[in-house]
Structures are given as C-alpha cells and as structure tokens.
Scaffold this active site. Structure first.
Site, mmCIF file in Angstrom:
data_model
loop_
_atom_site.group_PDB
_atom_site.id
_atom_site.type_symbol
_atom_site.label_atom_id
_atom_site.label_comp_id
_atom_site.label_asym_id
_atom_site.label_seq_id
_atom_site.Cartn_x
_atom_site.Cartn_y
_atom_site.Cartn_z
ATOM 1 N N ARG A 119 -1.332 8.619 7.909
ATOM 2 C CA ARG A 119 -0.121 9.074 7.227
ATOM 3 C C ARG A 119 -0.092 10.605 7.204
ATOM 4 O O ARG A 119 -1.098 11.266 7.440
ATOM 5 C CB ARG A 119 -0.082 8.519 5.798
ATOM 6 C CG ARG A 119 0.217 7.038 5.723
ATOM 7 C CD ARG A 119 0.103 6.492 4.311
ATOM 8 N NE ARG A 119 -1.279 6.431 3.840
ATOM 9 C CZ ARG A 119 -1.646 5.991 2.643
ATOM 10 N NH1 ARG A 119 -0.713 5.600 1.777
ATOM 11 N NH2 ARG A 119 -2.910 5.951 2.305
ATOM 12 N N HIS A 135 -6.057 9.660 -7.793
ATOM 13 C CA HIS A 135 -6.873 8.538 -8.297
ATOM 14 C C HIS A 135 -8.214 9.056 -8.829
ATOM 15 O O HIS A 135 -9.288 8.647 -8.394
ATOM 16 C CB HIS A 135 -7.100 7.504 -7.196
ATOM 17 C CG HIS A 135 -5.839 6.914 -6.638
ATOM 18 N ND1 HIS A 135 -5.035 6.068 -7.376
ATOM 19 C CD2 HIS A 135 -5.233 7.067 -5.430
ATOM 20 C CE1 HIS A 135 -3.988 5.709 -6.631
ATOM 21 N NE2 HIS A 135 -4.080 6.305 -5.468
ATOM 22 N N LYS A 187 -3.495 11.398 0.887
ATOM 23 C CA LYS A 187 -4.698 10.929 0.205
ATOM 24 C C LYS A 187 -5.397 12.055 -0.526
ATOM 25 O O LYS A 187 -5.161 13.247 -0.285
ATOM 26 C CB LYS A 187 -5.660 10.278 1.201
ATOM 27 C CG LYS A 187 -5.206 8.916 1.685
ATOM 28 C CD LYS A 187 -4.912 7.950 0.545
ATOM 29 C CE LYS A 187 -6.131 7.534 -0.222
ATOM 30 N NZ LYS A 187 -5.807 6.671 -1.390
ATOM 31 N N GLU A 235 0.481 9.405 -8.353
ATOM 32 C CA GLU A 235 0.384 8.109 -9.031
ATOM 33 C C GLU A 235 0.602 8.168 -10.538
ATOM 34 O O GLU A 235 0.716 7.114 -11.182
ATOM 35 C CB GLU A 235 -0.963 7.433 -8.740
ATOM 36 C CG GLU A 235 -2.169 8.048 -9.425
ATOM 37 C CD GLU A 235 -2.802 9.181 -8.643
ATOM 38 O OE1 GLU A 235 -3.895 9.617 -9.041
ATOM 39 O OE2 GLU A 235 -2.209 9.637 -7.638
ATOM 40 N N ASP A 292 -8.556 1.766 -5.479
ATOM 41 C CA ASP A 292 -8.395 3.221 -5.635
ATOM 42 C C ASP A 292 -8.704 3.678 -7.050
ATOM 43 O O ASP A 292 -9.076 4.838 -7.272
ATOM 44 C CB ASP A 292 -6.961 3.644 -5.285
ATOM 45 C CG ASP A 292 -6.760 3.836 -3.791
ATOM 46 O OD1 ASP A 292 -7.681 4.328 -3.135
ATOM 47 O OD2 ASP A 292 -5.686 3.480 -3.285
ATOM 48 N N TYR A 332 -1.765 11.963 -3.727
ATOM 49 C CA TYR A 332 -2.457 10.949 -4.519
ATOM 50 C C TYR A 332 -3.852 11.472 -4.849
ATOM 51 O O TYR A 332 -4.535 12.052 -3.993
ATOM 52 C CB TYR A 332 -2.594 9.633 -3.743
ATOM 53 C CG TYR A 332 -1.315 8.855 -3.606
ATOM 54 C CD1 TYR A 332 -0.681 8.319 -4.723
ATOM 55 C CD2 TYR A 332 -0.742 8.634 -2.362
ATOM 56 C CE1 TYR A 332 0.491 7.602 -4.610
ATOM 57 C CE2 TYR A 332 0.433 7.910 -2.227
ATOM 58 C CZ TYR A 332 1.047 7.395 -3.361
ATOM 59 O OH TYR A 332 2.218 6.688 -3.236
#
Length: 371
Positions: free
Chosen positions: A15, A96, A75, A118, A270, A94
C-alpha cells in the site's frame, strides 16, 4: 506545507500513503509533495503518474524524512523509520501503539507529532479512517479462513458451503462491528452456517434486521464464546477497543479443546490479538499451529489486496490530510475528532489507552498541544 510519502517497508506491504489523485488534490491546495521512488509501483501507481500530478520523486526514504514537514504513510513506522523522524514533524498513519512498546518509545524519542488513523473519530461515534481497512480485513478473514481449512494448509478439510447432503462449515464471529459485519457477508455468501457474538443488544438487533435471519446473533458471554468456539470450524476474532489492547477472549486452554484442524483468524492482532495463543504473522508466513488449531494472525491483512486498500483508505483520509497540511497542529485543536487521533506529541503520550497499556505518563491531547 512540504509533505512526504515514503515507500512502505513492512513485510510484503505494498500500500502507499497517497495516490497520484490525492497528491494532485494536495498540490491544488498549495502544498509541495515528495514521493519516494517506486512507492506505488507495485500497485500500478508508477513514478510518472506522481510526477504528472506534480510531485517530486525522491531517491530514498532518508531524503523524504529529512526534507518534509509531514509524513503520510499506511503502516506504523518501523524502527529505522522512527529513527529518521524529527522533532516537530507530523506523522499521519496507522500506529496501533497499545501493544507496541518499541514503536511508542521510538515516537516519544523522536519528538514528532504522531496522529493515528485508527483513533480519529466522527460525529456518529465511529472510526472513519479505520473503517475502510476493517471492511477489507473482515472480508479477507473469510477468504483466509476458508483457505486455511484445506487439508494442505493443516485444516480440517471442510468446505465452507458444504455440498448437498453434507453440512456447511460453522463460522463464529466474535464482535459485530465493521469487521464482523463484513466477515458475515462473505461467510453467508459462501453458504457457511454463520454466528455473530456481541455485547451490544442494539448492535445485535441491527445485525438481526440487516441479515434477515441468514446469520444467528447471540449475546457474548464467556459461556457462549466457549460453547461456539468448541463447535466451530472457523472462528474470527473481530473485537476492538479503540486505541487499546484487544481483550483476550479465547484462552490457551480453550484453544487446546477446539476441533482438530479448526481455524482461528485474529483480525485484532494489530492491537495485540483477542486469542491468548495469537502472535503476529506475515503474508510470507501467515499461519502456525497450536494444539492442532491453525492460527492466521497477519498484522497487515489488507496489504494483500493493496490496490483496493490504498484507494479505499485515501477516500477516507484525504480530507484529514488536507486539514493537517493547511493548518498543521492547529487543525487538531480546531477539529475535536481529528484531535482524538493524536497519540504522541513532542515526547508526551496523549492517548490514554496507550498510557494505560504501557504504564506511561498521560497528558491530554489539547493540554499537550497548548503546553
């Protein structure tokens, strides 16, 4: 603002933070875009498309991190990327963080402003930047589970939809949110016997109405989880506590009693995973076996369908990216829902669930920004 898009370096992650279309939108708002060479090549976004949209093509990640004011990724930054972040730089991706002490420490030490997709919220109590990847992951969880049920993968050798005269697979989905709903759509589409467990009566009523009897819904308790996990061919872990570690709902002892060759797919990995036996895996080595039960715990599931995922993600993130580009950290103070995305700011942890999970000092986001 000068904005940079590095190439993702997590295992088999294709991605990209911004599409050429998103780059053009940001340039039209007066910003300067730097995109690392080949950042989107694998999913059909060649450097020429970014250049045509007006971006500068950088030779490597170091050039990106050294030269821009805001980094847009997909990520969480890997250790080598955390080392390149600098004080005052905005990171939008993101994160996490709750189960990831190494990354949290790296972000704290960098002095950057880290905004997590998120934990950004909306007027409806939802998580608009997590939702598109939850939709993808929910749908993929059934594909992955169906494949893992094959004998060659260590599974029971059960066909999801069965055949005339042979019962279909039983699928239990723990959690009836975005992931669980999309998993159920795929499971019933394949003809599986499908059950959703959730602790919200209102959500169960909604799901019952949505699926019109094609999916069973039950209130989630330790007893119902145990009962259905032990009789299922495939169990999907789809629970979420925003920004916090996922609760461990299936114990190691319960896993040991499951049907031999049954499959666990932990979409919550995650955030640490919701099965006690879960540990993060990669697309290269997606499964492992514990007590005869196949575990699929890939930490970046949507990366397997990277083009679809990138386009879906950009549809949701672009307005927030533009706001951050236009106003910097002032955008966080002006937009309470975007402010909820702030996890780390200039060495301070600003998301309470992360501070609780890692026993770190917590400073409310607005206080940290105004400090």
């Amino acid at each position: 603002m000068r904005i940079g898009v590095p190439k993702e370096i997590k295992n088999l992650e294709y991605r990209v933070g911004l599409t050429p279309s998103s780059v053009r939108e940001l340039i039209d708002h007066g910003h300067e875009l730097w995109v690392e060479k080949h950042a989107g090549l694998a999913i059909g976004f060649a450097d020429e498309l970014y250049a045509s949209a007006g971006a500068r093509i950088a030779e490597n990640a170091q050039e990106i991190f050294d030269g821009v004011e805001m980094i847009v990724k997909v990520k969480e930054p890997q250790p080598e990327e955390c080392a390149m972040l600098r004080e005052g730089q905005i990171l939008f991706t993101y994160l996490h963080l709750a189960p990831d002490t190494v990354q949290t420490r790296g972000l704290i030490n960098s002095g950057c402003t880290a905004v997590a997709y998120e934990t950004v919220t909306d007027d409806f109590g939802g998580l608009p930047l997590l939702a598109p990847m939850s939709e993808v992951a929910g749908r993929m969880s059934i594909q992955a589970g169906a494949h893992a049920l094959e004998m060659a993968q260590g599974g029971r050798g059960t066909l999801m939809g069965g055949v005339p005269g042979v019962a279909p697979a039983k699928v239990t989905i723990i959690g009836g949110g975005v992931v669980g709903t999309n998993a159920a759509r795929m499971a019933i589409g394949l003809g599986a016997e499908t059950l959703i467990l959730d602790r919200s009566i209102h959500r169960l009523q909604y799901l019952d109405d949505l699926f019109q009897g094609r999916v069973r819904v039950e209130f989630s308790t330790a007893t119902t989880i145990e009962t259905h996990v032990l009789s299922s061919d495939l169990v999907i872990g789809a629970v979420l506590i925003p920004g916090a570690e996922a609760p461990k709902l299936v114990s190691k002892g319960l896993v040991a009693r499951m049907l031999r060759g049954s499959v666990l797919v932990d979409v919550a990995i995650d955030q640490g995973g919701c099965f006690e036996t879960s540990r993060a895996t990669t697309h290269q080595h997606p499964t492992y076996n514990v007590d005869g039960v196949v575990h699929y715990c890939v930490a970046n599931m949507p990366g397997a369908v990277a083009r679809t995922s990138t386009l879906a993600l950009n549809n949701s993130t672009l307005p927030y990216t533009i706001a951050l580009a236009n106003y910097g950290t002032e955008a966080l103070l002006a937009h309470p829902h975007l402010l909820n995305g702030l996890n780390v700011h200039r060495g301070q942890v600003t998301y309470e669930a992360v501070s609780v999970a890692q026993d770190l000092d917590y400073v409310p986001a607005e206080e940290a920004l105004r400090g």
